[in-house]
Write a protein that holds these residues in place. Sequence first.
Motif, short mmCIF file in Angstrom:
data_model
loop_
_atom_site.label_atom_id
_atom_site.label_comp_id
_atom_site.label_asym_id
_atom_site.label_seq_id
_atom_site.Cartn_x
_atom_site.Cartn_y
_atom_site.Cartn_z
N TYR A 294 51.11 -29.03 50.68
CA TYR A 294 52.55 -29.11 50.42
C TYR A 294 52.83 -30.18 49.38
N LYS B 131 65.21 -23.23 52.72
CA LYS B 131 64.81 -22.29 51.67
C LYS B 131 63.32 -22.46 51.39
N ARG B 132 62.56 -21.37 51.47
CA ARG B 132 61.11 -21.45 51.31
C ARG B 132 60.71 -21.26 49.85
N LEU C 17 57.10 -20.86 47.78
CA LEU C 17 55.67 -20.64 47.97
C LEU C 17 54.96 -20.56 46.63
N CYS D 160 55.34 -25.10 49.34
CA CYS D 160 54.04 -24.86 49.95
C CYS D 160 53.10 -24.35 48.86
N SER E 227 50.40 -22.52 55.50
CA SER E 227 51.72 -22.65 56.12
C SER E 227 51.88 -21.75 57.33
#
Length: 494
Positions: A186, A455-456, A458, A482, A488
């Motif tokens: 991360y 809010k992700r 990636l 991430c 994750s």
Amino acid sequence: MQAAKKPGVVINLGSASGLYPMYGDPIYSCSKGGVVLFTRSLVPYKKEGIRINVLCPEFVRTDLALKVDSQLIEKMGGYVSMEAVIKGAFELITDETRAGSCLWITNRRGMEYWPTPMEEAKYLVRPYRLREKSQTISNSRVQLPESFEKIIVHTLSHKFRSATSIVKKPLRLPIKSDHVLVKIIYAGVNASDVNFSSGRYFSGNSKEIESRLPFDAGFEAVGLIAAVGDSVRHLKVGSPAAIMIFGGYSEFTMVPSKHILPVARPDPEVVAMLTSGLTASISLEKAAQMDHGKVVLVTAAAGGTGQFAVQLAKLAGNTVIATCGGKDKANLLKELGVDRVIDYKAEDIKTVLKEEFPKGVDIVYESVGGQMFDLCLNALAIYGRLVVIGMISQYQGEHGWKPLNYTGVCEKLLAKSQTLVGFFLNHYTHVWQQHLDKLVQLYTMGKLKVLIDPKRFLGLHSVADAVEHLHSGKSVGKVVVCIDPSYSNQSSKL
């Protein structure tokens, strides 16, 4: 009680003079201080159902207290009533979570427990089992690819997306003898990413800064140690680690072993504790010189660092005011224990401060700049301290970061004996590990919450989106990317 195996509560009678010096009677203060520390040292008996606590009232009307200077008694709010002492005793009896607690009773602030969780975390040491866990989380070797990707700054610009690009680099082994290779899991997003991409973290003229191009982007990350140099003995492959050096936006990064911060797990909560958490923890202690009983104002309080500032100020025993924009953010701050949340979209900050806090605020934790800085300075009380940790409102101008002139600052500071102090985290590297351990301790004890933006993001390709999301004003808590989505999916947390 121990021999009979009968649980119960023991209450020792201390005094506020055992918490702070009593210049007129040092022997009395010394004896009461002994009672306080004796009590706090008996916490282990809690395992057997025996709770030992201590009451520390200020002056109660007794023959001894009547000999004290009446002016001092008046300044302290008068004599503490016997009813207040009895109420404190019953609180210690009925609250089964209290063991070794010191209950300070005053007329000025009522009943307060000492030490505060923030003070307690300064001397508490993490159990050895937690340390061992952090070293053995993964005994398997990290698979090393032939190449990896990272984000570099190729053009100086405050527009992060256009200033950066993703490049592929070969993973060269073996690594330097005193270095460590870290696999990033991360990475944290910060407001100053745009200042970094515009070259403001480097000294020199524009040509000198451009000569540094390209350079790696990203301030912070957590991951797993993938390889160690021959001379590195204190770190093991597979151990979780945090880093706070340039190059966090990368799948792998090589750093000197001295820059590794050991952590329990490579989780997003730990990322939040790095730049954001450490800025709040260290600046409130060193720059703000925060103690207890103060009024503390935190701007942009629902952001990555603001969330820590409000909680640490509250844990230290202060009245906390927080500014934010939006009902959802306001509700989150109330859940964090903020005493007065000011939603600038619904009410005027200046009006609230003037009407509800006419004497001003003692400490300001300021990260917005511009008009907000002016407003905060005008709201500062006599002897107040305003700590500048950033000025996000000025980072995204049409032509980049434009410095502002604040008229009358010297006159305002002089008139009220106030202090204006700047804080830059990189000047405090020598206490990073100490404060990180304190934050982890508070978090594991359940006394500190860590908000991660829902809010992700990636993969490296989402970093620019994450930076823009942070500057949109819509983010809540710490914005995290991430880098390795496969990790994750694991459910284990710090």
